[in-house]
Design a protein around this motif. Structure first.
Motif, PDB file in Angstrom:
ATOM      1  N   HIS A 110       0.815  -1.209   0.000  1.00  0.00           N
ATOM      2  CA  HIS A 110       0.000   0.000   0.000  1.00  0.00           C
ATOM      3  C   HIS A 110       0.848   1.258   0.000  1.00  0.00           C
ATOM      4  CE1 HIS A 110      -2.587  -3.223   1.586  1.00  0.00           C
ATOM      5  NE2 HIS A 110      -3.425  -2.679   0.743  1.00  0.00           N
ATOM      6  N   MET A 111       2.000   1.195   0.638  1.00  0.00           N
ATOM      7  CA  MET A 111       2.908   2.333   0.602  1.00  0.00           C
ATOM      8  C   MET A 111       3.414   2.571  -0.815  1.00  0.00           C
ATOM      9  SD  MET A 111       5.029   1.702   4.163  1.00  0.00           S
ATOM     10  CE  MET A 111       6.144   3.095   3.908  1.00  0.00           C
ATOM     11  N   PHE A 136      -2.520  -4.243  -8.089  1.00  0.00           N
ATOM     12  CA  PHE A 136      -2.700  -2.816  -7.836  1.00  0.00           C
ATOM     13  C   PHE A 136      -2.668  -2.052  -9.151  1.00  0.00           C
ATOM     14  CE2 PHE A 136      -1.577  -4.404  -3.751  1.00  0.00           C
ATOM     15  CZ  PHE A 136      -2.068  -3.508  -2.815  1.00  0.00           C
ATOM     16  N   MET A 137      -3.525  -1.048  -9.247  1.00  0.00           N
ATOM     17  CA  MET A 137      -3.604  -0.255 -10.471  1.00  0.00           C
ATOM     18  C   MET A 137      -3.983   1.183 -10.149  1.00  0.00           C
ATOM     19  SD  MET A 137      -7.100  -2.112 -11.687  1.00  0.00           S
ATOM     20  CE  MET A 137      -6.576  -3.619 -10.832  1.00  0.00           C
ATOM     21  N   LEU A 138      -3.631   2.096 -11.052  1.00  0.00           N
ATOM     22  CA  LEU A 138      -3.995   3.500 -10.926  1.00  0.00           C
ATOM     23  C   LEU A 138      -5.177   3.792 -11.830  1.00  0.00           C
ATOM     24  CD1 LEU A 138      -0.499   5.252 -11.106  1.00  0.00           C
ATOM     25  CD2 LEU A 138      -1.816   4.678  -9.055  1.00  0.00           C
ATOM     26  N   GLN A 240      -9.753   1.284   6.802  1.00  0.00           N
ATOM     27  CA  GLN A 240      -8.594   1.027   5.959  1.00  0.00           C
ATOM     28  C   GLN A 240      -9.089   0.790   4.533  1.00  0.00           C
ATOM     29  OE1 GLN A 240      -6.701  -2.263   8.048  1.00  0.00           O
ATOM     30  NE2 GLN A 240      -5.232  -0.834   8.953  1.00  0.00           N
ATOM     31  N   PHE A 241      -8.631   1.649   3.620  1.00  0.00           N
ATOM     32  CA  PHE A 241      -9.234   1.650   2.299  1.00  0.00           C
ATOM     33  C   PHE A 241      -8.861   0.458   1.445  1.00  0.00           C
ATOM     34  CE2 PHE A 241      -5.513   4.513   2.273  1.00  0.00           C
ATOM     35  CZ  PHE A 241      -4.685   3.833   1.411  1.00  0.00           C
ATOM     36  N   TRP A 242      -7.953  -0.392   1.939  1.00  0.00           N
ATOM     37  CA  TRP A 242      -7.574  -1.549   1.122  1.00  0.00           C
ATOM     38  C   TRP A 242      -8.345  -2.796   1.489  1.00  0.00           C
ATOM     39  CZ3 TRP A 242      -4.130   1.279   4.056  1.00  0.00           C
ATOM     40  CH2 TRP A 242      -3.828   0.771   5.308  1.00  0.00           C
TER      41      TRP A 242
END
Length: 243
Positions: A110-111, A136-138, A240-242
């Motif tokens: 996450h960092m 993970f993606m933007l 926690q958003f994850w």
């Protein structure tokens, strides 16, 4: 040269604020991903173009950058953001950005995603879980309300969530956050930082001898106060958003 931790501190708060706003928008919608088209969908009514970053394999506890995943067969146009981060890492000597596989520990998945979302111009990211890991993606085209400046009344909530969940340079975190959010920030006589936004009020943050946030006070206009109260630090992460 800035370190990974420097970049993380610079972008953690603004990124976290965008993740909170994104969570408000997507709600509990189920997600689906078309890798070949680079499209992330939530439910039947939301669709976003994405840049893929990398994946976290739970069992070895490693991060694999998408440009190093030779078996993924992902169209190169959907990996450009990760390649730009790699190039930045090469220029600044940041191993977390240049090593194909990163052993996670002090640096977490996450960092990495938080930092990338800031370095890529202030985007949101999404964690897509799968059996044994997560991708993970933007998001390239998040809604305007997700990217909008954080209401002053929500500033304390964002900062307290970040420092309660991550080891981070508090003063650098606050300074960068206020600058990115367009707040008028000035140093106080006690060594703290006071930030003001016209029509909303002000917030003042003091630091202890170790540079940690120690006291947060503020005054909000009646209209701004309806957004959320200025509050004390939570005893533990409330969201926690994850997850």
């Amino acid at each position: 040269m800035p370190t990974f931790q420097d970049h993380f501190a610079d972008h953690a708060a603004s990124s976290f604020a965008r993740q909170m706003a994104l969570g408000d928008v997507i709600g509990e919608r189920a997600w689906s991903l078309d890798v070949q088209k680079g499209l992330l969908r939530f439910g039947d009514d939301q669709e976003y173009r994405v840049q893929l970053l990398g994946s976290h394999a739970f069992e070895p506890g490693t991060w694999l950058w998408i440009w190093a995943n030779a078996q993924s067969d992902i169209p190169p146009q959907h990996t450009q953001a990760a390649l730009r981060i790699q190039q930045l890492g090469e220029a600044q000597g940041i191993g977390a950005f240049t090593e194909a596989s990163v052993q996670l520990g002090d640096v977490t998945d996450h960092m990495i995603a938080i930092t990338c979302s800031g370095l890529e111009g202030g985007r949101c990211f999404y964690r897509a879980p799968y059996d044994g890991g997560a991708l993970f993606m933007l998001l390239e085209d998040a809604p305007a309300q997700v990217l909008a400046p954080v209401p002053l009344a929500r500033v304390n909530t964002v900062l307290m969530e970040v420092v309660s969940q991550f080891e981070v340079d508090h003063r650098r975190l606050v300074t960068s956050f206020f600058q990115q959010q367009g707040l008028d920030a000035t140093a106080t006589e006690s060594g703290g930082i006071r930030a003001t936004r016209a029509g909303e009020g002000h917030i003042e943050i003091n630091f202890d001898a170790l540079g940690r946030m120690s006291k947060v006070t503020g005054t909000l206009t009646p209209a701004a106060a309806q957004e959320a109260p200025v509050q004390a630090a939570p005893k533990k992460p409330r969201w926690q958003f994850w997850k």
